[in-house]
Design an enzyme around this catalytic site. Structure first.
Site, short mmCIF file in Angstrom:
data_model
loop_
_atom_site.label_atom_id
_atom_site.label_comp_id
_atom_site.label_asym_id
_atom_site.label_seq_id
_atom_site.Cartn_x
_atom_site.Cartn_y
_atom_site.Cartn_z
N ASP A 89 -30.32 -14.15 -19.75
CA ASP A 89 -29.33 -13.14 -20.10
C ASP A 89 -29.38 -11.98 -19.10
OD1 ASP A 89 -27.81 -11.15 -21.91
OD2 ASP A 89 -27.88 -12.94 -23.16
N HIS B 194 -27.56 -6.49 -23.48
CA HIS B 194 -27.22 -7.75 -24.13
C HIS B 194 -28.44 -8.64 -24.36
CE1 HIS B 194 -25.04 -11.68 -24.53
NE2 HIS B 194 -24.13 -10.92 -25.12
N SER C 146 -22.52 -14.23 -29.42
CA SER C 146 -23.75 -13.98 -28.67
C SER C 146 -24.93 -13.68 -29.57
CB SER C 146 -23.56 -12.79 -27.73
OG SER C 146 -22.74 -13.11 -26.64
#
Length: 284
Positions: A45, A84, A228
């Site tokens: 990520d 994220h 996600s």
């Protein structure tokens, strides 16, 4: 004419062999409540904030670097570029608190990245033989599909489970569309421990991903939505299952996720009808 030699280890048939030659041993040394202990999870990520109280220990951090000399994976201490990856790692940690957490950074600031960098980071993680790879990313670039497909199959047959996020919009993207990965979308239920099986794939499972609280940069938490954030729930669940049954293959793990889904139920026999042997159709 030359004859190609099959790769070592490939089994094309069972000629000259019997079932006794291929025993499959069930793992009875289960450790209920192991919570991911002994399982290596890699979050591919934007990196992971090492100091975040929700995430806890990060066992290793890597970054995909690309310059004029090529592309490579190198160790890094730069943390998370946009939040994220930290969010995903925090969810994995909540579900499987005792797992090993590793990070490969393929995204930069403002969620920027390329399919080439994504592919290299995923390839590296698969070939490190991590048990579970969380991939809350995908690419729409068709030129990467063939390599991604081969890599997903490589992971599947070598015992690495890729848990891949479906796109948030109805577009073609990869690798979540491949049958060799565990594909995940989100549901809107409030239960943070609820996962569902989708009887109409290609998305196979739904997990919490709407208005969920996640770890973010600077030690903060925020509320956000998206597939996600459903994906690391399933990745963490995979780690938890593998800590109890460490010899499970990706195929078996998918079956365990299916059987434990909240919407999968055994049918009850209709009133007045027996399910016992000998009461089925009669043939003359």
């Amino acid at each position: 004419m030359s004859t190609a030699t099959p790769q070592t280890g490939l089994t094309w048939s069972l000629r000259g062999r019997s079932p006794e030659d291929i025993p499959v041993l069930l793992d009875h040394a289960a450790a209920p409540g192991a919570g991911g202990r002994g399982v290596r999870v890699c979050v591919v990520d934007s990196g992971v904030d090492r100091d975040h109280p929700v995430v806890g220990r990060v066992d290793s951090s890597w970054v995909v670097e690309k310059d004029d000399t090529g592309i490579r994976v190198a160790p890094t201490d730069t943390g998370d570029s946009c939040g994220h990856g930290t969010a995903c790692a925090g969810i994995v940690r909540r579900v499987a608190p005792h797992c090993e957490l590793h990070s490969v950074r393929v995204l930069g600031e403002r969620f920027s990245g390329t399919g080439e960098v994504l592919l290299e980071g995923l390839r590296w993680a698969v070939r490190q033989r991590y048990d579970v790879v969380n991939l809350s990313l995908s690419t729409t670039r068709m030129r990467f599909v063939e390599e991604l497909h081969a890599l997903a199959d490589e992971a599947y047959f070598n015992g690495t489970v890729i848990v891949a996020s479906a796109h948030n919009t109805p577009v073609e993207s990869f690798p979540w569309r491949f049958a060799s990965v565990v594909s995940v979308g989100s549901h809107q239920e409030d239960d943070l421990d609820l996962h569902l099986y989708n009887p109409s794939p290609p998305v196979e499972f739904f997990a919490p991903g709407q208005n969920v609280e996640v770890a973010w940069l600077g030690g903060r938490t925020i509320r956000t939505s998206g597939n996600s954030f459903a994906t690391p729930f399933i990745a963490g669940l995979c780690a938890r299952i593998l800590s109890e049954q460490p010899r499970m293959t990706p195929f078996q793990l998918k079956s365990a996720l299916y059987l434990s889904a909240a919407n999968v139920r055994s049918p009850r026999p209709a009133a007045g009808r027996s399910m016992a042997a000998g009461h089925g159709p009669q043939h003359q």
